[in-house]
Design a protein around this motif. Structure first.
Motif, PDB file in Angstrom:
ATOM      1  N   VAL A  18     -37.663  15.753 -66.224  1.00 50.29           N
ATOM      2  CA  VAL A  18     -36.992  16.044 -64.953  1.00 50.29           C
ATOM      3  C   VAL A  18     -36.111  17.277 -65.147  1.00 50.29           C
ATOM      4  CG1 VAL A  18     -35.338  15.199 -63.237  1.00 50.29           C
ATOM      5  CG2 VAL A  18     -37.000  13.624 -64.251  1.00 50.29           C
ATOM      6  N   ASN A  19     -36.299  18.275 -64.305  1.00 50.17           N
ATOM      7  CA  ASN A  19     -35.468  19.479 -64.335  1.00 50.17           C
ATOM      8  C   ASN A  19     -34.136  19.147 -63.681  1.00 50.17           C
ATOM      9  OD1 ASN A  19     -37.521  21.562 -65.236  1.00 50.17           O
ATOM     10  ND2 ASN A  19     -38.558  20.617 -63.507  1.00 50.17           N
ATOM     11  N   TRP A  20     -33.040  19.496 -64.336  1.00 54.58           N
ATOM     12  CA  TRP A  20     -31.735  19.157 -63.779  1.00 54.58           C
ATOM     13  C   TRP A  20     -30.812  20.367 -63.773  1.00 54.58           C
ATOM     14  CZ3 TRP A  20     -27.917  20.090 -67.316  1.00 54.58           C
ATOM     15  CH2 TRP A  20     -28.280  20.082 -68.650  1.00 54.58           C
ATOM     16  N   VAL A  21     -29.893  20.340 -62.802  1.00 56.63           N
ATOM     17  CA  VAL A  21     -28.865  21.380 -62.659  1.00 56.63           C
ATOM     18  C   VAL A  21     -27.534  20.664 -62.558  1.00 56.63           C
ATOM     19  CG1 VAL A  21     -27.964  23.235 -61.197  1.00 56.63           C
ATOM     20  CG2 VAL A  21     -30.437  22.901 -61.414  1.00 56.63           C
ATOM     21  N   GLU A  22     -26.586  21.029 -63.387  1.00 55.90           N
ATOM     22  CA  GLU A  22     -25.235  20.479 -63.322  1.00 55.90           C
ATOM     23  C   GLU A  22     -24.320  21.581 -62.790  1.00 55.90           C
ATOM     24  OE1 GLU A  22     -22.142  17.974 -66.076  1.00 55.90           O
ATOM     25  OE2 GLU A  22     -23.344  19.519 -67.048  1.00 55.90           O
ATOM     26  N   LEU A  23     -23.926  21.449 -61.539  1.00 59.07           N
ATOM     27  CA  LEU A  23     -23.160  22.504 -60.881  1.00 59.07           C
ATOM     28  C   LEU A  23     -21.778  22.706 -61.480  1.00 59.07           C
ATOM     29  CD1 LEU A  23     -24.173  21.739 -57.199  1.00 59.07           C
ATOM     30  CD2 LEU A  23     -25.049  23.550 -58.695  1.00 59.07           C
ATOM     31  N   ARG A  24     -21.178  21.663 -62.019  1.00 60.96           N
ATOM     32  CA  ARG A  24     -19.832  21.781 -62.575  1.00 60.96           C
ATOM     33  C   ARG A  24     -19.804  22.573 -63.883  1.00 60.96           C
ATOM     34  NH1 ARG A  24     -15.747  16.744 -62.745  1.00 60.96           N
ATOM     35  NH2 ARG A  24     -16.553  16.627 -60.641  1.00 60.96           N
ATOM     36  N   ALA A  25     -20.928  22.648 -64.565  1.00 63.83           N
ATOM     37  CA  ALA A  25     -20.987  23.402 -65.817  1.00 63.83           C
ATOM     38  C   ALA A  25     -20.779  24.891 -65.526  1.00 63.83           C
ATOM     39  CB  ALA A  25     -22.339  23.187 -66.492  1.00 63.83           C
ATOM     40  N   GLU A  26     -20.248  25.613 -66.502  1.00 64.37           N
ATOM     41  CA  GLU A  26     -20.035  27.046 -66.320  1.00 64.37           C
ATOM     42  C   GLU A  26     -21.376  27.721 -66.039  1.00 64.37           C
ATOM     43  OE1 GLU A  26     -18.260  30.917 -68.698  1.00 64.37           O
ATOM     44  OE2 GLU A  26     -17.667  28.914 -69.326  1.00 64.37           O
ATOM     45  N   ASN A  27     -21.443  28.420 -64.924  1.00 64.49           N
ATOM     46  CA  ASN A  27     -22.674  29.065 -64.464  1.00 64.49           C
ATOM     47  C   ASN A  27     -23.843  28.083 -64.326  1.00 64.49           C
ATOM     48  OD1 ASN A  27     -21.594  31.721 -64.251  1.00 64.49           O
ATOM     49  ND2 ASN A  27     -21.720  31.900 -66.471  1.00 64.49           N
ATOM     50  N   GLY A  28     -23.519  26.831 -64.060  1.00 60.68           N
ATOM     51  CA  GLY A  28     -24.543  25.809 -63.941  1.00 60.68           C
ATOM     52  C   GLY A  28     -25.568  26.100 -62.864  1.00 60.68           C
ATOM     53  N   PHE A  29     -25.115  26.721 -61.778  1.00 61.57           N
ATOM     54  CA  PHE A  29     -26.025  27.041 -60.680  1.00 61.57           C
ATOM     55  C   PHE A  29     -27.132  27.996 -61.123  1.00 61.57           C
ATOM     56  CE2 PHE A  29     -23.016  30.452 -60.695  1.00 61.57           C
ATOM     57  CZ  PHE A  29     -23.745  31.568 -60.309  1.00 61.57           C
ATOM     58  N   MET A  30     -26.893  28.760 -62.184  1.00 59.96           N
ATOM     59  CA  MET A  30     -27.880  29.727 -62.658  1.00 59.96           C
ATOM     60  C   MET A  30     -29.129  29.033 -63.233  1.00 59.96           C
ATOM     61  SD  MET A  30     -26.282  32.937 -62.464  1.00 59.96           S
ATOM     62  CE  MET A  30     -27.148  33.884 -63.633  1.00 59.96           C
ATOM     63  N   LYS A  31     -28.972  27.790 -63.661  1.00 61.03           N
ATOM     64  CA  LYS A  31     -30.115  27.059 -64.196  1.00 61.03           C
ATOM     65  C   LYS A  31     -31.161  26.808 -63.115  1.00 61.03           C
ATOM     66  CE  LYS A  31     -31.370  23.207 -67.099  1.00 61.03           C
ATOM     67  NZ  LYS A  31     -30.955  22.070 -67.877  1.00 61.03           N
ATOM     68  N   PHE A  32     -30.736  26.801 -61.851  1.00 61.35           N
ATOM     69  CA  PHE A  32     -31.671  26.584 -60.760  1.00 61.35           C
ATOM     70  C   PHE A  32     -32.747  27.673 -60.743  1.00 61.35           C
ATOM     71  CE2 PHE A  32     -33.009  26.241 -56.271  1.00 61.35           C
ATOM     72  CZ  PHE A  32     -33.364  24.896 -56.288  1.00 61.35           C
ATOM     73  N   ALA A  33     -32.364  28.914 -60.997  1.00 65.40           N
ATOM     74  CA  ALA A  33     -33.332  30.022 -61.049  1.00 65.40           C
ATOM     75  C   ALA A  33     -34.327  29.808 -62.184  1.00 65.40           C
ATOM     76  CB  ALA A  33     -32.612  31.353 -61.216  1.00 65.40           C
ATOM     77  N   GLU A  34     -33.852  29.305 -63.319  1.00 66.20           N
ATOM     78  CA  GLU A  34     -34.748  29.027 -64.441  1.00 66.20           C
ATOM     79  C   GLU A  34     -35.790  27.981 -64.050  1.00 66.20           C
ATOM     80  OE1 GLU A  34     -32.525  27.860 -67.925  1.00 66.20           O
ATOM     81  OE2 GLU A  34     -31.072  29.460 -67.591  1.00 66.20           O
ATOM     82  N   ILE A  35     -35.361  26.971 -63.314  1.00 68.13           N
ATOM     83  CA  ILE A  35     -36.280  25.914 -62.879  1.00 68.13           C
ATOM     84  C   ILE A  35     -37.296  26.477 -61.891  1.00 68.13           C
ATOM     85  CG2 ILE A  35     -36.439  23.754 -61.572  1.00 68.13           C
ATOM     86  CD1 ILE A  35     -33.664  23.045 -62.825  1.00 68.13           C
ATOM     87  N   LEU A  36     -36.838  27.313 -60.961  1.00 65.22           N
ATOM     88  CA  LEU A  36     -37.763  27.919 -60.003  1.00 65.22           C
ATOM     89  C   LEU A  36     -38.820  28.751 -60.730  1.00 65.22           C
ATOM     90  CD1 LEU A  36     -35.287  28.999 -57.181  1.00 65.22           C
ATOM     91  CD2 LEU A  36     -36.840  27.035 -57.183  1.00 65.22           C
ATOM     92  N   GLU A  37     -38.399  29.502 -61.731  1.00 63.19           N
ATOM     93  CA  GLU A  37     -39.345  30.301 -62.511  1.00 63.19           C
ATOM     94  C   GLU A  37     -40.329  29.400 -63.256  1.00 63.19           C
ATOM     95  OE1 GLU A  37     -37.010  32.932 -64.960  1.00 63.19           O
ATOM     96  OE2 GLU A  37     -36.097  33.854 -63.200  1.00 63.19           O
ATOM     97  N   LYS A  38     -39.822  28.352 -63.867  1.00 61.77           N
ATOM     98  CA  LYS A  38     -40.663  27.416 -64.614  1.00 61.77           C
ATOM     99  C   LYS A  38     -41.732  26.797 -63.706  1.00 61.77           C
ATOM    100  CE  LYS A  38     -40.235  23.077 -67.182  1.00 61.77           C
ATOM    101  NZ  LYS A  38     -39.292  22.052 -67.636  1.00 61.77           N
ATOM    102  N   LEU A  39     -41.369  26.540 -62.444  1.00 63.73           N
ATOM    103  CA  LEU A  39     -42.288  25.910 -61.495  1.00 63.73           C
ATOM    104  C   LEU A  39     -43.064  26.936 -60.662  1.00 63.73           C
ATOM    105  CD1 LEU A  39     -39.951  23.016 -60.292  1.00 63.73           C
ATOM    106  CD2 LEU A  39     -41.802  22.895 -61.978  1.00 63.73           C
ATOM    107  N   ASN A  40     -42.926  28.210 -61.025  1.00 57.79           N
ATOM    108  CA  ASN A  40     -43.607  29.301 -60.312  1.00 57.79           C
ATOM    109  C   ASN A  40     -43.292  29.320 -58.815  1.00 57.79           C
ATOM    110  OD1 ASN A  40     -44.972  30.345 -62.627  1.00 57.79           O
ATOM    111  ND2 ASN A  40     -46.388  28.638 -62.479  1.00 57.79           N
ATOM    112  N   ILE A  41     -42.033  29.096 -58.500  1.00 56.06           N
ATOM    113  CA  ILE A  41     -41.574  29.141 -57.111  1.00 56.06           C
ATOM    114  C   ILE A  41     -40.890  30.491 -56.890  1.00 56.06           C
ATOM    115  CG2 ILE A  41     -40.013  28.122 -55.412  1.00 56.06           C
ATOM    116  CD1 ILE A  41     -40.438  25.431 -56.892  1.00 56.06           C
TER     117      ILE A  41
END
Length: 85
Positions: A38-61
């Motif tokens: 399961v791909n997860w994003v923890e918004l409270r982590a420093e720059n946590g929102f940036m992980k969302f872009a990594e997930i989009l790339e991984k899923l070719n979105i």
């Protein structure tokens, strides 16, 4: 997942989610999500929102990377929203 309810992270396992966005996740929840793929994003982590872009790339979105400072961008968006009302 909403802020202040870490138990609701169990929903990612019960519902077989592919992406989970949370304010805060425990280390155990992160480990479980990783094991289950399961791909997860923890918004409270420093720059946590940036992980969302990594997930989009991984899923070719397709997506666009944020070029300007997030605080500046959010301020502009909120200003526009307030002016609409």
């Amino acid at each position: 997942m909403g802020k202040g309810n870490p138990e609701s992270a169990d929903a990612i396992f019960a519902r077989e989610s592919n992406i989970f966005v949370a304010d805060k996740l425990s280390d155990l929840n992160k480990q479980q999500a990783d094991i289950l793929g399961v791909n997860w994003v923890e918004l409270r982590a420093e720059n946590g929102f940036m992980k969302f872009a990594e997930i989009l790339e991984k899923l070719n979105i397709p997506h666009h990377s944020l070029i300007e400072d997030l605080d500046t961008k959010v301020a502009k968006i909120l200003t526009q929203l307030i002016d609409i009302k």
